[in-house]
Write a protein that holds these residues in place. Sequence first.
Motif, PDB file in Angstrom:
ATOM      1  N   THR A   1       0.855  -1.185   0.000  1.00  0.00           N
ATOM      2  CA  THR A   1       0.000   0.000   0.000  1.00  0.00           C
ATOM      3  C   THR A   1       0.893   1.237   0.000  1.00  0.00           C
ATOM      4  O   THR A   1       1.964   1.252   0.618  1.00  0.00           O
ATOM      5  N   THR A   2       0.446   2.259  -0.719  1.00  0.00           N
ATOM      6  CA  THR A   2       1.175   3.524  -0.739  1.00  0.00           C
ATOM      7  C   THR A   2       0.193   4.673  -0.543  1.00  0.00           C
ATOM      8  O   THR A   2      -0.997   4.551  -0.810  1.00  0.00           O
ATOM      9  N   ARG A   3       0.722   5.786  -0.076  1.00  0.00           N
ATOM     10  CA  ARG A   3      -0.048   7.025   0.017  1.00  0.00           C
ATOM     11  C   ARG A   3       0.860   8.171  -0.396  1.00  0.00           C
ATOM     12  O   ARG A   3       1.990   8.273   0.092  1.00  0.00           O
ATOM     13  N   ASP A   4       0.382   9.000  -1.320  1.00  0.00           N
ATOM     14  CA  ASP A   4       1.180  10.111  -1.838  1.00  0.00           C
ATOM     15  C   ASP A   4       2.534   9.633  -2.365  1.00  0.00           C
ATOM     16  O   ASP A   4       3.549  10.323  -2.237  1.00  0.00           O
TER      17      ASP A   4
ATOM     18  N   TYR B   1       4.002  -2.872 -10.172  1.00  0.00           N
ATOM     19  CA  TYR B   1       2.632  -2.523 -10.553  1.00  0.00           C
ATOM     20  C   TYR B   1       2.158  -1.289  -9.797  1.00  0.00           C
ATOM     21  O   TYR B   1       1.417  -0.463 -10.343  1.00  0.00           O
ATOM     22  N   ALA B   2       2.598  -1.130  -8.562  1.00  0.00           N
ATOM     23  CA  ALA B   2       2.250   0.076  -7.814  1.00  0.00           C
ATOM     24  C   ALA B   2       2.845   1.317  -8.483  1.00  0.00           C
ATOM     25  O   ALA B   2       2.211   2.381  -8.512  1.00  0.00           O
ATOM     26  N   THR B   3       4.039   1.184  -9.042  1.00  0.00           N
ATOM     27  CA  THR B   3       4.649   2.298  -9.775  1.00  0.00           C
ATOM     28  C   THR B   3       3.804   2.670 -10.989  1.00  0.00           C
ATOM     29  O   THR B   3       3.582   3.854 -11.275  1.00  0.00           O
ATOM     30  N   PHE B   4       3.344   1.655 -11.716  1.00  0.00           N
ATOM     31  CA  PHE B   4       2.481   1.908 -12.871  1.00  0.00           C
ATOM     32  C   PHE B   4       1.210   2.640 -12.451  1.00  0.00           C
ATOM     33  O   PHE B   4       0.796   3.628 -13.086  1.00  0.00           O
ATOM     34  N   LEU B   5       0.579   2.210 -11.362  1.00  0.00           N
ATOM     35  CA  LEU B   5      -0.638   2.872 -10.887  1.00  0.00           C
ATOM     36  C   LEU B   5      -0.341   4.284 -10.395  1.00  0.00           C
ATOM     37  O   LEU B   5      -1.158   5.196 -10.582  1.00  0.00           O
ATOM     38  N   GLN B   6       0.817   4.471  -9.784  1.00  0.00           N
ATOM     39  CA  GLN B   6       1.186   5.807  -9.312  1.00  0.00           C
ATOM     40  C   GLN B   6       1.312   6.775 -10.479  1.00  0.00           C
ATOM     41  O   GLN B   6       1.016   7.969 -10.346  1.00  0.00           O
ATOM     42  N   MET B   7       1.725   6.264 -11.627  1.00  0.00           N
ATOM     43  CA  MET B   7       1.791   7.116 -12.817  1.00  0.00           C
ATOM     44  C   MET B   7       0.410   7.682 -13.134  1.00  0.00           C
ATOM     45  O   MET B   7       0.268   8.870 -13.479  1.00  0.00           O
ATOM     46  N   TYR B   8      -0.625   6.884 -12.997  1.00  0.00           N
ATOM     47  CA  TYR B   8      -1.979   7.388 -13.235  1.00  0.00           C
ATOM     48  C   TYR B   8      -2.426   8.328 -12.124  1.00  0.00           C
ATOM     49  O   TYR B   8      -3.082   9.352 -12.397  1.00  0.00           O
ATOM     50  N   LEU B   9      -2.079   8.024 -10.870  1.00  0.00           N
ATOM     51  CA  LEU B   9      -2.410   8.962  -9.792  1.00  0.00           C
ATOM     52  C   LEU B   9      -1.670  10.285  -9.993  1.00  0.00           C
ATOM     53  O   LEU B   9      -2.170  11.341  -9.606  1.00  0.00           O
ATOM     54  N   GLY B  10      -0.504  10.219 -10.596  1.00  0.00           N
ATOM     55  CA  GLY B  10       0.267  11.427 -10.895  1.00  0.00           C
ATOM     56  C   GLY B  10      -0.153  12.095 -12.188  1.00  0.00           C
ATOM     57  O   GLY B  10       0.593  12.923 -12.722  1.00  0.00           O
TER      58      GLY B  10
ATOM     59  N   ASP C   1     -20.050   5.281  -8.028  1.00  0.00           N
ATOM     60  CA  ASP C   1     -21.012   5.734  -7.026  1.00  0.00           C
ATOM     61  C   ASP C   1     -20.348   6.747  -6.099  1.00  0.00           C
ATOM     62  O   ASP C   1     -19.148   7.010  -6.192  1.00  0.00           O
ATOM     63  N   SER C   2     -21.126   7.319  -5.186  1.00  0.00           N
ATOM     64  CA  SER C   2     -20.648   8.470  -4.423  1.00  0.00           C
ATOM     65  C   SER C   2     -19.481   8.133  -3.502  1.00  0.00           C
ATOM     66  O   SER C   2     -18.550   8.922  -3.355  1.00  0.00           O
ATOM     67  N   ALA C   3     -19.515   6.958  -2.859  1.00  0.00           N
ATOM     68  CA  ALA C   3     -18.442   6.586  -1.946  1.00  0.00           C
ATOM     69  C   ALA C   3     -17.235   6.105  -2.742  1.00  0.00           C
ATOM     70  O   ALA C   3     -17.281   5.073  -3.408  1.00  0.00           O
ATOM     71  N   GLY C   4     -16.158   6.865  -2.687  1.00  0.00           N
ATOM     72  CA  GLY C   4     -14.951   6.456  -3.392  1.00  0.00           C
ATOM     73  C   GLY C   4     -15.024   6.602  -4.889  1.00  0.00           C
ATOM     74  O   GLY C   4     -14.289   5.916  -5.620  1.00  0.00           O
ATOM     75  N   ALA C   5     -15.887   7.462  -5.387  1.00  0.00           N
ATOM     76  CA  ALA C   5     -15.985   7.658  -6.838  1.00  0.00           C
ATOM     77  C   ALA C   5     -14.630   8.054  -7.406  1.00  0.00           C
ATOM     78  O   ALA C   5     -13.929   8.897  -6.847  1.00  0.00           O
TER      79      ALA C   5
ATOM     80  N   ALA D   1      -6.565   1.960  -6.993  1.00  0.00           N
ATOM     81  CA  ALA D   1      -5.899   3.220  -6.680  1.00  0.00           C
ATOM     82  C   ALA D   1      -6.964   4.294  -6.558  1.00  0.00           C
ATOM     83  O   ALA D   1      -7.971   4.270  -7.263  1.00  0.00           O
ATOM     84  N   ASP D   2      -6.745   5.235  -5.663  1.00  0.00           N
ATOM     85  CA  ASP D   2      -7.748   6.245  -5.333  1.00  0.00           C
ATOM     86  C   ASP D   2      -7.176   7.643  -5.553  1.00  0.00           C
ATOM     87  O   ASP D   2      -6.310   8.095  -4.798  1.00  0.00           O
ATOM     88  N   PRO D   3      -7.632   8.362  -6.584  1.00  0.00           N
ATOM     89  CA  PRO D   3      -7.110   9.716  -6.834  1.00  0.00           C
ATOM     90  C   PRO D   3      -7.413  10.700  -5.708  1.00  0.00           C
ATOM     91  O   PRO D   3      -6.657  11.656  -5.510  1.00  0.00           O
ATOM     92  N   GLU D   4      -8.507  10.472  -4.978  1.00  0.00           N
ATOM     93  CA  GLU D   4      -8.878  11.403  -3.900  1.00  0.00           C
ATOM     94  C   GLU D   4      -7.907  11.292  -2.727  1.00  0.00           C
ATOM     95  O   GLU D   4      -7.433  12.303  -2.194  1.00  0.00           O
TER      96      GLU D   4
END
Length: 407
Positions: A57-60, A305-314, A356-360, A375-378
């Motif tokens: 798990t990662t954050r920021d 794979y987390a690096t790949f997802l971080q690219m989308y969060l970035g 949906d509203s929670a975690g959209a 991955a969660d952009p919020e």
Amino acid sequence: MEKQRIKRRLDVPMALVLIIMAIAGCQAPLDKRWQMLNGAIKAAVETNQIPGAVLLTTRDGEVILHRAYGFADPLTQATMQPNTLFRICSQTKAITSTAALICWEKGLLELDDPASKYIPSFASIGILDSLMADTTFSIVPAENTLTIRHLMTHTGGIPYGEIGDPRYEQLYTKHDVTDLFPRDERSTFDNANKIGQLALAHEPGTQWTYGLGLDVLVAVIEVASGQPYAEFVEAEIFEPLGMDDTHFVVPEPDQSRVANVVERAPNGSSWQMHQHPDYTIDYPMHAEWPLCSGGAGLTSSASDYATFLQMYLGRGQAKGVRVLKEATVDSVMADQAPGLISGPWQQGLAFGVKSDSAGAGRFFWSGYFNTQFYADPETQEVVVLMKQTYGLNSDTSSTAFNALLWD
């Protein structure tokens, strides 16, 4: 002198305490969600629901939790390691879509180009009308043109066989189509060309049907880019992002790091190696098999794979490297199959996206051999859970993961 000796004896444990405190301060505290998931994975291993797992798990962009649990191979008792490699199967799809988007940004293709522009056999493909007992079939002409966008969004009408439409399982067997993993010396284009000589399950753009669109897309990318697909993704995605553990063919020195795919033995309690009549789980070790399954073929690590997802969060960049434009990322997350999916999510260009509203906005997918991510952009969080099992009907670590995803 005696006071000095006493002071020194007191100073040594205090120094150790300070070091321990400093180390502890380097890892962010686990909140209740990560504690719950960590506990569920531990329990799943301890109760033999799964042989092992890796959680990251990662954050920021910072690692919060990266742990290995249990065995990478319960048959040899090889322990799971944080850098164990996994066959990520359908998690390959998002990488293939990203490769197509890079081609789009380079002007090598348009998303609404006909697939037949790159694979001519699709020019005359129709809609399956009837399938006879001997697997001969009839078609009706298609009214809609099959496009690159359809291939990316599972709306083209090219189902899986064994894990999808029984009619197509018969057709693929009869016409020698590979619909999961590489198994011989055919090329990616050869396999896509065989698919183009069959029939679509429905009019393109009218239904969502999980299937082989991303495998056909690889052949499109090869024609559009003029490069072998494995070389294209290495140059455009893996090398820039430092994804050194992501491969279609795992280098020989790293093959011992690949987890074994296991299934329940007939006694219901022990494990045995997964064996299948139509494929071998050793496909990541066969350099002589050139087919790159864009829907299922990659092997990777949780970190990669987390690096790949971080690219989308970035919003298209990670590790100081830009892979996609921000506007492209917006298109990836937009609903690309409006009205075709029932449920609290929508089909983007590379992922499922919670609507949906929670975690959209959370984007997610999973893999055939029990791998999962979101991955969660919020919150700027990534969660990658890697296992390597086949046919499990109950796994409380997956239940806990899904509780977080859909909360």
